[in-house]
Design a protein around this motif. Structure first.
Motif, mmCIF file in Angstrom:
data_model
loop_
_atom_site.group_PDB
_atom_site.id
_atom_site.type_symbol
_atom_site.label_atom_id
_atom_site.label_comp_id
_atom_site.label_asym_id
_atom_site.label_seq_id
_atom_site.Cartn_x
_atom_site.Cartn_y
_atom_site.Cartn_z
ATOM 1 N N SER A 1 3.817 -3.953 -3.922
ATOM 2 C CA SER A 1 4.018 -2.566 -4.342
ATOM 3 C C SER A 1 2.724 -1.773 -4.385
ATOM 4 O O SER A 1 1.668 -2.263 -4.823
ATOM 5 C CB SER A 1 4.671 -2.534 -5.724
ATOM 6 N N THR A 2 2.835 -0.520 -3.926
ATOM 7 C CA THR A 2 1.711 0.426 -4.043
ATOM 8 C C THR A 2 2.155 1.670 -4.800
ATOM 9 O O THR A 2 1.515 2.718 -4.716
ATOM 10 C CB THR A 2 1.211 0.840 -2.652
ATOM 11 N N SER A 3 3.269 1.564 -5.525
ATOM 12 C CA SER A 3 3.771 2.711 -6.264
ATOM 13 C C SER A 3 3.053 2.824 -7.603
ATOM 14 O O SER A 3 2.452 1.867 -8.084
ATOM 15 C CB SER A 3 5.273 2.576 -6.494
ATOM 16 N N GLY A 4 3.123 3.985 -8.180
ATOM 17 C CA GLY A 4 2.477 4.208 -9.474
ATOM 18 C C GLY A 4 1.392 5.266 -9.361
ATOM 19 O O GLY A 4 0.607 5.265 -8.394
ATOM 20 N N ASP A 5 1.346 6.155 -10.329
ATOM 21 C CA ASP A 5 0.371 7.248 -10.279
ATOM 22 C C ASP A 5 -1.066 6.784 -10.495
ATOM 23 O O ASP A 5 -2.016 7.465 -10.097
ATOM 24 C CB ASP A 5 0.712 8.302 -11.356
ATOM 25 N N ASP A 6 -1.213 5.622 -11.139
ATOM 26 C CA ASP A 6 -2.565 5.189 -11.496
ATOM 27 C C ASP A 6 -3.212 4.284 -10.457
ATOM 28 O O ASP A 6 -4.347 3.851 -10.624
ATOM 29 C CB ASP A 6 -2.543 4.469 -12.851
ATOM 30 N N ILE A 7 -2.508 3.986 -9.360
ATOM 31 C CA ILE A 7 -3.083 3.093 -8.358
ATOM 32 C C ILE A 7 -4.111 3.860 -7.519
ATOM 33 O O ILE A 7 -3.895 5.003 -7.120
ATOM 34 C CB ILE A 7 -1.991 2.478 -7.452
ATOM 35 N N THR B 1 6.325 3.014 -0.747
ATOM 36 C CA THR B 1 6.173 2.285 -2.016
ATOM 37 C C THR B 1 5.469 0.946 -1.889
ATOM 38 O O THR B 1 5.236 0.275 -2.895
ATOM 39 C CB THR B 1 7.557 2.041 -2.651
ATOM 40 N N GLU C 1 7.389 -3.796 -8.433
ATOM 41 C CA GLU C 1 6.080 -4.101 -8.996
ATOM 42 C C GLU C 1 5.318 -4.973 -8.014
ATOM 43 O O GLU C 1 5.876 -5.791 -7.309
ATOM 44 C CB GLU C 1 6.232 -4.872 -10.316
#
Length: 413
Positions: free
Chosen positions: A191-197, A284, A383
């Protein structure tokens, strides 16, 4: 494998066969002898609907406790922004509708050569007698039910069970090969989703995906999960499946919608045992995939049965709904309003006891509210530290009919 509806060994009065009534409920006493509705001239007493509604209430409350860990504030929530109707109100309404359908099924039973046997009648009478003996006068009063009304509900549920197969048979329901045939594959998703990555983290993840891919290319038969864990202990591989024949009208039962289009496009271009040449990049995450088997017989057989059961259940539900629309049904709203399902007035079964199996396809759907469940075999990982897998595994249940046993009531305090 047996049909799903026959495996559902007990959608019955198990929920209220041993009832513990929560203290401090403060409910008004119901008059179970009053007519709450008529179906084609046949009166439905409130006691029958009350008992059925409490069964649904208990089953839904237990489900929330088992899956959510809490059953607080289920029924008193409003069902919509533009209405004061609560989920408890909806549950009462749907309970009456379910009972109305049962009365219609009883009315049509002779047309399908369906009748209760002497053994059915004996088991029902015994169950009703045990129910009345096992529960306190206070609980019986709260339920507003008589022994004859307990028998009536059990008779209706038994007839409903017996009507299922002959009604469904009229539909001549089949599942085509295009609908059923399943392709299986193995994949790792990172996964590469998420605002903090960060961009740097994405770069690292892509390099890890490439490392997994390179090792799989060296040996396409290798254990992809072991290779993934060798790159990062938090990674693992999952086996998935999708409908082999591509369709523009992929329905929710196909399984294909669980995976990104980019992944499916690549997979449909591979042969058995082939690993995709490149990492598949989506919005994602990154995917490394191997197509295992274009035509997987076991997955296809399971899918065929699942679709057959789903289609049959839908046909039965649609048919009974049509019969209800065509029937002369009159609800007595002022009587129905006296039946309340709230968070402060709850029935619980400390030790549910089985009674004769009575498949009721729409019961689970109509026990409002119901948490959503996934229908696909697996869903791609959301995740980067794990992949999510939802196996479709259906339990076998005994076909034998059991005579119910009642358990004395316990008051929850």
């Amino acid at each position: 494998m047996k049909k799903m509806v026959k495996r559902t060994a007990v959608v019955t009065l198990a929920g209220v066969m041993s009832v513990g009534m929560l203290s401090g409920c403060g409910s008004k006493t119901l008059d179970g002898t009053k007519t709450v509705a008529t179906v084609d001239g046949t009166d439905i007493p409130l006691g029958v609907v009350s008992l059925y509604a409490r069964e649904q209430q208990q089953q839904t409350t237990t489900m929330y406790l088992n899956y959510m860990g809490s059953a607080d504030n289920i029924w008193d929530q409003t069902a919509g922004d533009d209405s004061d109707e609560t989920y408890g109100d909806q549950a009462v309404t749907s309970s009456l509708e379910s009972v109305e359908k049962m009365y219609i099924l009883k009315e049509k039973a002779a047309d399908y050569n369906v009748e209760l046997t002497d053994d059915d009648e004996a088991a029902i009478a015994d169950a009703a007698s045990q129910f009345m003996a096992a529960n306190s006068e206070e609980t019986i009063k709260e339920l507003a039910v008589t022994e004859d009304q307990v028998k009536t509900l059990l008779e209706l549920q038994t007839i409903q069970k017996k009507m299922y197969d002959p009604v469904v048979a009229e539909g001549k329901i089949t599942v085509s090969d295009d609908e059923a045939n399943q392709t299986t594959f193995t994949y790792v998703s990172i996964s590469t989703s998420g605002d903090d990555i960060t961009d740097e983290e994405k770069k690292t993840k892509k390099e890890q995906a490439q490392e997994i891919l390179d090792k799989m290319k060296e040996d396409p038969t290798a254990d992809m999960s072991e290779i993934a864990k060798g790159v990062d202990d938090s990674y693992s591989a999952v086996q998935g499946n999708f409908t082999t024949k591509e369709s523009k009208d992929e329905d929710k039962d196909s399984g294909s919608e669980a995976y990104p289009d980019e992944v499916l496009k690549v997979l449909r271009g591979l042969k058995d045992g082939e690993v995709a040449d490149n990492i598949i990049e989506t919005d994602t995450g990154y995917y490394v995939v191997r197509l295992d088997k274009i035509n997987d017989e076991d997955a296809t057989a399971s899918k065929r049965e699942s679709l057959q059961n789903s289609k049959e259940s839908t046909y039965f539900t649609d048919t009974t709904a049509k019969w209800l629309d065509e029937a002369d049904v009159k609800a007595v709203k002022k009587v129905l309003k006296t039946l309340k399902i709230t968070d402060k007035h709850t029935f619980m079964a400390p030790t549910p006891t089985p009674v004769p199996e009575t498949p009721t396809p729409e019961v689970t759907e109509e026990a409002t509210p119901t948490p959503e469940t996934e229908k696909v075999t697996e869903t791609p990982a959301a995740e980067d530290t794990e992949t999510t897998e939802t196996p479709v595994a259906e339990e076998e249940a005994a076909e034998t009919t059991e005579t119910p046993e009642a358990t004395p009531t316990e008051a929850a305090k």
